[in-house]
Design a protein around this motif. Sequence first.
Motif, PDB file in Angstrom:
ATOM      1  N   GLY A   1       0.798  -1.235   0.000  1.00 33.91           N
ATOM      2  CA  GLY A   1       0.000   0.000   0.000  1.00 33.91           C
ATOM      3  C   GLY A   1       0.820   1.269   0.000  1.00 33.91           C
ATOM      4  N   LYS A   2       2.087   1.172  -0.387  1.00 36.05           N
ATOM      5  CA  LYS A   2       2.913   2.402  -0.389  1.00 36.05           C
ATOM      6  C   LYS A   2       2.896   3.062  -1.755  1.00 36.05           C
ATOM      7  N   GLU A   3       3.302   4.337  -1.774  1.00 40.98           N
ATOM      8  CA  GLU A   3       3.276   5.096  -3.024  1.00 40.98           C
ATOM      9  C   GLU A   3       4.559   4.845  -3.810  1.00 40.98           C
ATOM     10  N   LEU A   4       4.393   4.550  -5.114  1.00 40.89           N
ATOM     11  CA  LEU A   4       5.570   4.313  -5.958  1.00 40.89           C
ATOM     12  C   LEU A   4       6.153   5.652  -6.407  1.00 40.89           C
ATOM     13  N   SER A   5       7.471   5.695  -6.551  1.00 44.62           N
ATOM     14  CA  SER A   5       8.118   6.934  -7.016  1.00 44.62           C
ATOM     15  C   SER A   5       8.015   6.996  -8.543  1.00 44.62           C
ATOM     16  N   PRO A   6       8.182   8.197  -9.122  1.00 47.04           N
ATOM     17  CA  PRO A   6       8.175   8.311 -10.586  1.00 47.04           C
ATOM     18  C   PRO A   6       9.224   7.385 -11.221  1.00 47.04           C
ATOM     19  N   GLU A   7      10.391   7.252 -10.578  1.00 44.87           N
ATOM     20  CA  GLU A   7      11.461   6.404 -11.143  1.00 44.87           C
ATOM     21  C   GLU A   7      11.001   4.947 -11.180  1.00 44.87           C
ATOM     22  N   GLU A   8      10.299   4.522 -10.142  1.00 48.16           N
ATOM     23  CA  GLU A   8       9.851   3.124 -10.107  1.00 48.16           C
ATOM     24  C   GLU A   8       8.799   2.853 -11.195  1.00 48.16           C
ATOM     25  N   ILE A   9       7.893   3.806 -11.350  1.00 48.02           N
ATOM     26  CA  ILE A   9       6.843   3.615 -12.373  1.00 48.02           C
ATOM     27  C   ILE A   9       7.474   3.605 -13.760  1.00 48.02           C
ATOM     28  N   SER A  10       8.409   4.515 -13.971  1.00 54.64           N
ATOM     29  CA  SER A  10       9.077   4.588 -15.266  1.00 54.64           C
ATOM     30  C   SER A  10       9.901   3.315 -15.538  1.00 54.64           C
ATOM     31  N   PHE A  11      10.556   2.798 -14.500  1.00 52.06           N
ATOM     32  CA  PHE A  11      11.326   1.546 -14.624  1.00 52.06           C
ATOM     33  C   PHE A  11      10.397   0.406 -15.062  1.00 52.06           C
TER      34      PHE A  11
ATOM     35  N   GLU B   1       1.793   9.370 -18.155  1.00 48.17           N
ATOM     36  CA  GLU B   1       2.823  10.010 -18.982  1.00 48.17           C
ATOM     37  C   GLU B   1       3.840   8.990 -19.489  1.00 48.17           C
ATOM     38  N   CYS B   2       4.224   8.059 -18.623  1.00 51.21           N
ATOM     39  CA  CYS B   2       5.205   7.036 -19.057  1.00 51.21           C
ATOM     40  C   CYS B   2       4.613   6.180 -20.172  1.00 51.21           C
ATOM     41  N   MET B   3       3.326   5.814 -20.025  1.00 51.15           N
ATOM     42  CA  MET B   3       2.693   4.990 -21.072  1.00 51.15           C
ATOM     43  C   MET B   3       2.568   5.783 -22.368  1.00 51.15           C
TER      44      MET B   3
ATOM     45  N   PRO C   1       2.671   1.474 -27.113  1.00 54.29           N
ATOM     46  CA  PRO C   1       2.858   0.010 -27.050  1.00 54.29           C
ATOM     47  C   PRO C   1       2.724  -0.527 -25.621  1.00 54.29           C
ATOM     48  N   ALA C   2       3.066   0.311 -24.627  1.00 50.65           N
ATOM     49  CA  ALA C   2       2.942  -0.149 -23.232  1.00 50.65           C
ATOM     50  C   ALA C   2       1.487  -0.473 -22.934  1.00 50.65           C
ATOM     51  N   ASP C   3       0.577   0.347 -23.450  1.00 50.67           N
ATOM     52  CA  ASP C   3      -0.852   0.089 -23.192  1.00 50.67           C
ATOM     53  C   ASP C   3      -1.312  -1.173 -23.910  1.00 50.67           C
ATOM     54  N   LYS C   4      -0.834  -1.355 -25.138  1.00 51.69           N
ATOM     55  CA  LYS C   4      -1.262  -2.568 -25.881  1.00 51.69           C
ATOM     56  C   LYS C   4      -0.913  -3.817 -25.087  1.00 51.69           C
ATOM     57  N   LYS C   5       0.359  -3.855 -24.587  1.00 52.23           N
ATOM     58  CA  LYS C   5       0.797  -5.041 -23.851  1.00 52.23           C
ATOM     59  C   LYS C   5       0.063  -5.173 -22.516  1.00 52.23           C
ATOM     60  N   LEU C   6      -0.037  -4.042 -21.823  1.00 54.06           N
ATOM     61  CA  LEU C   6      -0.649  -4.092 -20.490  1.00 54.06           C
ATOM     62  C   LEU C   6      -2.135  -4.409 -20.562  1.00 54.06           C
ATOM     63  N   TYR C   7      -2.813  -3.832 -21.589  1.00 52.64           N
ATOM     64  CA  TYR C   7      -4.248  -4.073 -21.690  1.00 52.64           C
ATOM     65  C   TYR C   7      -4.520  -5.551 -21.940  1.00 52.64           C
ATOM     66  N   ALA C   8      -3.705  -6.153 -22.838  1.00 57.41           N
ATOM     67  CA  ALA C   8      -3.880  -7.585 -23.143  1.00 57.41           C
ATOM     68  C   ALA C   8      -3.639  -8.417 -21.877  1.00 57.41           C
ATOM     69  N   LEU C   9      -2.678  -7.997 -21.077  1.00 55.98           N
ATOM     70  CA  LEU C   9      -2.371  -8.715 -19.838  1.00 55.98           C
ATOM     71  C   LEU C   9      -3.508  -8.549 -18.816  1.00 55.98           C
TER      72      LEU C   9
ATOM     73  N   ILE D   1      -9.675   1.724 -11.591  1.00 54.53           N
ATOM     74  CA  ILE D   1      -9.795   3.115 -12.061  1.00 54.53           C
ATOM     75  C   ILE D   1      -8.433   3.693 -12.497  1.00 54.53           C
ATOM     76  N   PRO D   2      -7.360   3.577 -11.679  1.00 56.25           N
ATOM     77  CA  PRO D   2      -6.091   4.160 -12.168  1.00 56.25           C
ATOM     78  C   PRO D   2      -5.574   3.491 -13.440  1.00 56.25           C
ATOM     79  N   LEU D   3      -5.787   2.181 -13.567  1.00 47.78           N
ATOM     80  CA  LEU D   3      -5.303   1.502 -14.776  1.00 47.78           C
ATOM     81  C   LEU D   3      -6.130   1.873 -16.004  1.00 47.78           C
ATOM     82  N   ILE D   4      -7.446   2.000 -15.848  1.00 47.89           N
ATOM     83  CA  ILE D   4      -8.281   2.420 -16.987  1.00 47.89           C
ATOM     84  C   ILE D   4      -7.920   3.864 -17.366  1.00 47.89           C
ATOM     85  N   THR D   5      -7.801   4.706 -16.332  1.00 50.46           N
ATOM     86  CA  THR D   5      -7.478   6.112 -16.584  1.00 50.46           C
ATOM     87  C   THR D   5      -6.180   6.230 -17.370  1.00 50.46           C
ATOM     88  N   ALA D   6      -5.143   5.535 -16.907  1.00 50.66           N
ATOM     89  CA  ALA D   6      -3.839   5.638 -17.581  1.00 50.66           C
ATOM     90  C   ALA D   6      -3.925   5.065 -18.991  1.00 50.66           C
ATOM     91  N   SER D   7      -4.685   3.987 -19.158  1.00 46.90           N
ATOM     92  CA  SER D   7      -4.812   3.359 -20.474  1.00 46.90           C
ATOM     93  C   SER D   7      -5.466   4.329 -21.468  1.00 46.90           C
TER      94      SER D   7
END
Length: 433
Positions: free
Chosen positions: A13-23, A60-62, A159-167, A177-183
């Motif tokens: 339940g912790k917040e990820l840093s921008p570097e972690e999300i980008s990684f 933004e990363c996606m 392409p990140a969304d294509k792969k993630l959405y299929a997964l 909600i956050p995953l749909i929003t980002a997609s």
Amino acid sequence: MRMYDIIEKKRDGKELSPEEISFFIEGYTKGEIPDYQASALCMAIYFRGMSEAETVTLTECMARSGDTLDLSDFGELSVDKHSTGGVGDKTTLIVAPIAACLGGVVTKMSGRGLGHTGGTVDKLEAIPGYRTSLSEEEFISQSKRINIAVIGQTGNLTPADKKLYALRDVTATVNSIPLITASIMSKKLAAGSKNIVLDVKYGSGAFMKTTDDAEILAENMVKIGRGCKRNVTAVLTNMNVPLGENIGNALEVKEAIRVLKGGQKDELYEVCVALATEMVALFKKIPPDEAKKLVIGAIDSGAALSKMREWIKAQGGDERCVDDESYLPSAAVIYPVLSPTDGYITGTDAQLIGASAMILGAGRESKDDVIDPSAGIVLVKKPGDRVKSGDVLCRLHTSDVSKLKEAEKVFLSAVKFGEKEPPKEPLIYKIIR
Ligand code: URA
């Protein structure tokens, strides 16, 4: 940095840093992070959620994971519209030429339909000759010339969304909600428009079944879009009943033309006026009531219809279809579905009606299915109408007679009958500006 630690952090339940999300996004897109770790993170996000800052970074990363379109030449005038998906949703075909003829630049990438919902690209492909694939140069130069170009999504957009959405689709993590929003928002950001109107649908034919869920999603998308420096408005619209009368690709093009001719002033017209109003209000920076007058004027004067003709011609389509619908495909078989009872139609399951149209050939169950552009359903009766046993409820259109019985059965299972006239449902639940 290790993917294991990122999964563990979100699991707790912790917040990820921008570097972690980008990684994560970079590694997953390149194939360096395996599906099993990406699914574990999606599941952790599903349960733990994401903060606004995390969702902005993820979006933004996606968006940056593939090509992005540079629409800076159009300044504040570029405008896009996105629907979260519904049945009979041909609004893009109507609002895009309205916005374009009023000075907006609609440089739009649309999707194909899957399952019970239709996609704009499939509808446009029902127009003989229409090219849904243009080079970036053609796409931009057409937009500069006539303010409108609508194509399918290019191969390397998000392409990140294509792969993630299929997964997510196979790991029960779509509904976050956050995953749909980002997609959704990553695709909109990559497509470059400064102004974005979101048509967030709720109801039996929509992805979000309740107004509460649709509102949470809409508010989140608006917040994230603004966090990414775009002007965003969301319109929450009813999808308990298919929008308009026609479902199916060529049938929907015919109906869109009818609305632009001013010949159909129903719920479809109202939703289109509302969406186009928000688009015009954003790119012209004027109050919505002023924008609405312009939108209605663009339909009444025929300016939007002329823009549609110009747009179809520019993309290689046979623009004669605007004045004569016999230039569009029509079905070999038209079969009436009759009411089994007397009473009121009290409601419909729009998803099942979409499924019935899909069975007739209007949509695809899996990605490689071939669409019959002429197939679909024309609704004759809708909720609130009183019917007698034997009245025509709808007409099924298809080239394949063997599909009729199953489509009829599914259609009838979607219609609810009752003794009392049902209350009228609002068409537009809320607008988030
Ligand atoms: N539509 C999208 O593009 N993405 C989602 O996650 C859900 C609906």
